[in-house]
Design a protein around this motif. Structure first.
Motif, PDB file in Angstrom:
ATOM      1  N   UNK A  54       2.513   1.696  -3.291  1.00 33.14           N
ATOM      2  CA  UNK A  54       1.523   2.161  -4.277  1.00 33.14           C
ATOM      3  C   UNK A  54       1.326   3.681  -4.148  1.00 33.14           C
TER       4      UNK A  54
ATOM      5  N   UNK B 244       6.173  21.851 -20.550  1.00 28.64           N
ATOM      6  CA  UNK B 244       5.400  22.130 -21.774  1.00 28.64           C
ATOM      7  C   UNK B 244       4.957  23.584 -21.792  1.00 28.64           C
ATOM      8  N   UNK B 245       4.442  24.074 -20.659  1.00 24.48           N
ATOM      9  CA  UNK B 245       3.929  25.444 -20.586  1.00 24.48           C
ATOM     10  C   UNK B 245       5.071  26.460 -20.650  1.00 24.48           C
TER      11      UNK B 245
ATOM     12  N   UNK C 222       6.244  17.560 -16.313  1.00 21.40           N
ATOM     13  CA  UNK C 222       6.055  17.519 -17.770  1.00 21.40           C
ATOM     14  C   UNK C 222       5.183  18.689 -18.205  1.00 21.40           C
ATOM     15  N   UNK C 223       4.132  18.959 -17.421  1.00 16.10           N
ATOM     16  CA  UNK C 223       3.207  20.052 -17.738  1.00 16.10           C
ATOM     17  C   UNK C 223       3.926  21.401 -17.649  1.00 16.10           C
TER      18      UNK C 223
ATOM     19  N   UNK D  67       2.336   6.495  -6.924  1.00  7.46           N
ATOM     20  CA  UNK D  67       1.311   7.420  -7.411  1.00  7.46           C
ATOM     21  C   UNK D  67       1.779   8.874  -7.238  1.00  7.46           C
TER      22      UNK D  67
ATOM     23  N   UNK E  81       5.844  13.651 -11.788  1.00  2.93           N
ATOM     24  CA  UNK E  81       6.372  13.608 -13.160  1.00  2.93           C
ATOM     25  C   UNK E  81       5.401  14.330 -14.100  1.00  2.93           C
ATOM     26  N   UNK E  82       4.101  14.088 -13.900  1.00  3.27           N
ATOM     27  CA  UNK E  82       3.098  14.743 -14.750  1.00  3.27           C
ATOM     28  C   UNK E  82       3.181  16.264 -14.581  1.00  3.27           C
ATOM     29  N   UNK E  83       3.302  16.696 -13.333  1.00  5.36           N
ATOM     30  CA  UNK E  83       3.350  18.132 -13.048  1.00  5.36           C
ATOM     31  C   UNK E  83       4.585  18.769 -13.694  1.00  5.36           C
TER      32      UNK E  83
ATOM     33  N   UNK F  37       4.357   9.571  -9.856  1.00  5.40           N
ATOM     34  CA  UNK F  37       3.672   9.725 -11.157  1.00  5.40           C
ATOM     35  C   UNK F  37       3.092  11.136 -11.270  1.00  5.40           C
TER      36      UNK F  37
ATOM     37  N   UNK G 168       7.563  31.927 -27.073  1.00  2.87           N
ATOM     38  CA  UNK G 168       6.705  33.064 -27.455  1.00  2.87           C
ATOM     39  C   UNK G 168       7.383  34.389 -27.170  1.00  2.87           C
TER      40      UNK G 168
ATOM     41  N   UNK H 159       0.836  -1.200   0.000  1.00  2.00           N
ATOM     42  CA  UNK H 159       0.000   0.000   0.000  1.00  2.00           C
ATOM     43  C   UNK H 159       0.874   1.254   0.000  1.00  2.00           C
TER      44      UNK H 159
ATOM     45  N   UNK I  66       8.154  26.020 -21.902  1.00  2.00           N
ATOM     46  CA  UNK I  66       8.810  26.000 -23.210  1.00  2.00           C
ATOM     47  C   UNK I  66       8.004  26.846 -24.185  1.00  2.00           C
ATOM     48  N   UNK I  67       6.687  26.701 -24.118  1.00  2.00           N
ATOM     49  CA  UNK I  67       5.812  27.474 -25.013  1.00  2.00           C
ATOM     50  C   UNK I  67       5.948  28.964 -24.710  1.00  2.00           C
TER      51      UNK I  67
END
Lengths: 118, 225
Positions: free
Chosen positions: A86, A104-105, A100-101, A90, A96-98, A93, A112, A83, A107-108
């Motif tokens: 797990x 992405x934001x 990556x986001x 999580x 990593x998502x945060x 994960x 610009x 547990x 770099x854009x």
């Protein structure tokens, strides 16, 4: 007389105890985790040295055999660890998502705001 | 005048992305954000060439995560309305006006496109059964009563987009958004849309096994809360 299996268990548990201490020293585990793991491996050493302890304990908890208590305790501990693993996976994960986001934001955003060279 | 942004999560959609963007542009939707979710093909390049703003997830994080990135960017760009749209050509650009109409009129903050309110969608039987089961599941678990809980075609006002927090990285985000709309008492509506099922879109869309995985994940997240 002490049996070879007892010696093996004691050697392994002592090794695990030393690792626990080293991980605390490296700040890889918290003090709470250190206490938990020290308790687990010390219990293993005590039970290996004096197997009678587990029989007395299983009688106290109303279980028939000493082995039943050992298996039950191990299963509960393993389930708890799964547990915990797990939850930690999580969390990683999500991190990593945060990341990556953000990448992405940002770099854009940067592309610009960068002045055009030509 | 409402500033409408179209957010398209895309992963390995090089064979359909240009057509999808061109179709959107033909219908006068110029603010198109493609979130390339770790594609291994030329999705990013093609989307950029077609005139979309491309945000790139360097590694794949799932459709829900990509939608969140695109939505956050749209909010930063002061979007009034944000439309979630698919990259595989299943959705029609001409339906967007129907989906955003209730938001423009101020009748709702979220509008869901429903393939069940339209008789036009050629939904395969197995998919239809799975969607109906999904509807029952969502009703039992989250008390959600919409006709098409797995619809990815939706429009949100900026206010609603800021209030909804997408935490599900993968496909369960559809159900999660619906559950949050219900929980936060956001005014919503459903409008008919046509979904086009082609061999390509069926291959790229949710499989029935995926639907079971979504159900398990939702159940787990509900229990873990």
């Amino acid at each position: 007389m002490i049996q070879p299996i007892q010696i093996l268990i004691i050697i392994f548990a002592t090794f695990a105890l030393s690792r626990t201490y080293l991980r605390l020293h490296d700040n890889k585990i918290t003090k709470g985790e250190f206490v938990l793991w020290t308790f687990v491996w010390t219990s293993v050493v005590i039970v290996a040295f004096i197997p009678q302890v587990i029989v007395t304990l299983s009688d106290f908890f109303g279980l028939g055999r000493g082995m039943d208590l050992a298996i039950l305790t191990s299963t509960i501990l393993l389930l708890y660890l799964i547990f915990k693993a797990y939850v930690r996976i999580e969390m990683i994960e999500q991190d990593i998502t945060e990341l990556t986001r953000k990448l992405a934001l940002e770099t854009k955003h940067e592309s610009k705001n960068q002045p055009h060279s030509r | 005048m409402n500033k409408t942004f179209i957010v398209i999560p895309a992963r390995n959609e090089s064979s359909s992305i240009t057509t999808v963007i061109n179709d959107l542009k033909k219908h006068k939707y110029d603010n198109i954000i493609v979130v390339d979710d770790g594609s291994k093909d030329t999705t990013s390049i093609l989307a950029k060439q077609a005139g979309a703003t491309v945000l790139r997830h360097y590694i794949n994080r799932g459709q829900g995560a990509a939608l969140k990135t695109g939505t956050e960017y749209a909010v930063l760009q002061e979007a009034d309305i944000i439309v979630h749209f698919d990259a595989d050509g299943q959705m029609r650009a001409e339906d967007i006006s129907t989906v955003i109409q209730p938001l423009i009129e101020g009748k709702a903050d979220v509008s869901f496109g429903s393939r069940f309110l339209s008789n036009d969608s050629n939904i395969p039987t197995a998919r239809k059964m799975m969607l109906v089961l999904g509807r029952i599941f969502m009703r039992a678990l989250f008390k959600v009563t919409t006709t098409d809980p797995q619809s990815g075609f939706r429009a949100l006002t900026k206010k609603a987009a800021q209030s909804i927090e997408i935490t599900q990285r993968g496909m369960p985000h559809c159900s999660e958004i619906l559950a949050q709309v219900h929980k936060k008492k956001i005014v919503f509506t459903e409008v008919p849309v046509k979904i086009i099922y082609t061999d390509y879109s069926k291959k790229h869309g949710q499989s029935n096994i995926e639907a079971l995985r979504i159900a398990t994940k939702l159940l787990w997240s509900k229990l873990a809360r």
